[in-house]
Write a protein that holds these residues in place. Structure first.
Motif, PDB file in Angstrom:
ATOM      1  N   UNK A 159       0.828  -1.217   0.000  1.00  0.00           N
ATOM      2  CA  UNK A 159       0.000   0.000   0.000  1.00  0.00           C
ATOM      3  C   UNK A 159       0.858   1.261   0.000  1.00  0.00           C
ATOM      4  N   UNK A 160       1.951   1.265   0.778  1.00  0.00           N
ATOM      5  CA  UNK A 160       2.849   2.425   0.798  1.00  0.00           C
ATOM      6  C   UNK A 160       3.452   2.634  -0.593  1.00  0.00           C
ATOM      7  N   UNK A 161       3.925   1.558  -1.195  1.00  0.00           N
ATOM      8  CA  UNK A 161       4.521   1.657  -2.531  1.00  0.00           C
ATOM      9  C   UNK A 161       3.488   2.107  -3.561  1.00  0.00           C
ATOM     10  N   UNK A 162       2.293   1.567  -3.470  1.00  0.00           N
ATOM     11  CA  UNK A 162       1.221   1.917  -4.399  1.00  0.00           C
ATOM     12  C   UNK A 162       0.886   3.410  -4.308  1.00  0.00           C
ATOM     13  N   UNK A 163       0.743   3.911  -3.099  1.00  0.00           N
ATOM     14  CA  UNK A 163       0.438   5.327  -2.872  1.00  0.00           C
ATOM     15  C   UNK A 163       1.573   6.215  -3.375  1.00  0.00           C
TER      16      UNK A 163
ATOM     17  N   UNK B 145      14.648  -0.500  -5.352  1.00  0.00           N
ATOM     18  CA  UNK B 145      15.755   0.069  -4.583  1.00  0.00           C
ATOM     19  C   UNK B 145      15.820   1.578  -4.800  1.00  0.00           C
ATOM     20  N   UNK B 146      15.690   2.022  -6.046  1.00  0.00           N
ATOM     21  CA  UNK B 146      15.779   3.443  -6.368  1.00  0.00           C
ATOM     22  C   UNK B 146      14.746   4.280  -5.607  1.00  0.00           C
ATOM     23  N   UNK B 147      13.575   3.701  -5.380  1.00  0.00           N
ATOM     24  CA  UNK B 147      12.500   4.447  -4.730  1.00  0.00           C
ATOM     25  C   UNK B 147      12.330   4.107  -3.253  1.00  0.00           C
TER      26      UNK B 147
ATOM     27  N   UNK C 183       3.449   9.666  -9.985  1.00  0.00           N
ATOM     28  CA  UNK C 183       3.206   9.292 -11.380  1.00  0.00           C
ATOM     29  C   UNK C 183       4.231   8.271 -11.896  1.00  0.00           C
ATOM     30  N   UNK C 184       4.506   7.272 -11.068  1.00  0.00           N
ATOM     31  CA  UNK C 184       5.403   6.179 -11.422  1.00  0.00           C
ATOM     32  C   UNK C 184       4.575   4.939 -11.713  1.00  0.00           C
ATOM     33  N   UNK C 185       5.052   4.122 -12.608  1.00  0.00           N
ATOM     34  CA  UNK C 185       4.329   2.896 -12.931  1.00  0.00           C
ATOM     35  C   UNK C 185       4.707   1.788 -11.953  1.00  0.00           C
ATOM     36  N   UNK C 186       3.722   1.370 -11.167  1.00  0.00           N
ATOM     37  CA  UNK C 186       3.895   0.250 -10.248  1.00  0.00           C
ATOM     38  C   UNK C 186       3.322  -0.965 -10.961  1.00  0.00           C
TER      39      UNK C 186
ATOM     40  N   UNK D 194       6.706  -5.355 -10.808  1.00  0.00           N
ATOM     41  CA  UNK D 194       7.292  -4.618  -9.689  1.00  0.00           C
ATOM     42  C   UNK D 194       6.534  -4.912  -8.398  1.00  0.00           C
ATOM     43  N   UNK D 195       5.204  -4.921  -8.481  1.00  0.00           N
ATOM     44  CA  UNK D 195       4.369  -5.224  -7.315  1.00  0.00           C
ATOM     45  C   UNK D 195       4.671  -6.630  -6.803  1.00  0.00           C
ATOM     46  N   UNK D 196       4.743  -7.590  -7.712  1.00  0.00           N
ATOM     47  CA  UNK D 196       4.957  -8.978  -7.302  1.00  0.00           C
ATOM     48  C   UNK D 196       6.344  -9.170  -6.693  1.00  0.00           C
TER      49      UNK D 196
END
Length: 158
Positions: A18-22, A78-80, A28-31, A35-37
């Motif tokens: 959820x943190x990554x998704x938000x 890692x970058x984010x 405006x990054x593509x999750x 990447x999610x998995x």
């Protein structure tokens, strides 16, 4: 919370995603599904995983079979700040303090390869003194300590 402690594992996975998704939506990054998995895999395991171990899971789930698939997803994470590379193991773990500015210190169990992340203040990392005279700007500090996690320590004492 240290990964060596007992906790609600399902909540930790859901909260991390959820943190990554938000963050991705706000920036405006593509999750992407891959990447999610990959983040979910890292959150599920609480151990350091190599890119090829992650690729094996992705291959089984028909999400990719070539190494660049895993490496690109890991590089993004890692970058984010959603994952960290554990240099000693040449492997990756999910960040346990996503969304917080911190200088991670990693505790690595030499027996089971579980990794715990300690949250430290980025302005005053415990292992780094400030040398204002050098003019050097510290951008990233990685501290890794090797030892035995509580479970392995208890087993070795028995």
């Amino acid at each position: 919370m240290l990964e060596f402690e007992h906790h609600d594992h399902h909540a930790c996975i859901a909260d991390g995603v959820a943190v990554a998704d938000t963050y991705c939506a706000e920036n405006k990054l593509q999750f992407t599904p891959v990447r999610r998995r990959v983040l979910e895999i890292l959150l599920e395991r609480h151990t350091a995983l190599g890119a090829y171990e992650i690729l094996d899971v992705l291959r089984e789930e028909a999400l990719g079979s070539q190494p660049p698939v895993a490496y690109r997803a890991l590089e993004f994470l890692v970058m984010h700040g959603f994952a960290h590379k554990i240099e000693r193991l040449n492997a990756f773990v999910a960040c346990s303090h996503m969304g917080k500015d911190h200088a991670p210190v990693f505790l690595i169990c030499r027996s089971c390869d579980k990794v715990a992340e300690i949250h430290t203040d980025p302005e005053n990392p415990s292992m780094l003194g400030k040398d204002r005279t050098s003019g050097f700007l510290v951008e990233r500090v990685v501290t890794e300590a090797t030892g035995l996690c509580p479970g392995c320590k208890d087993r070795s004492a028995a």
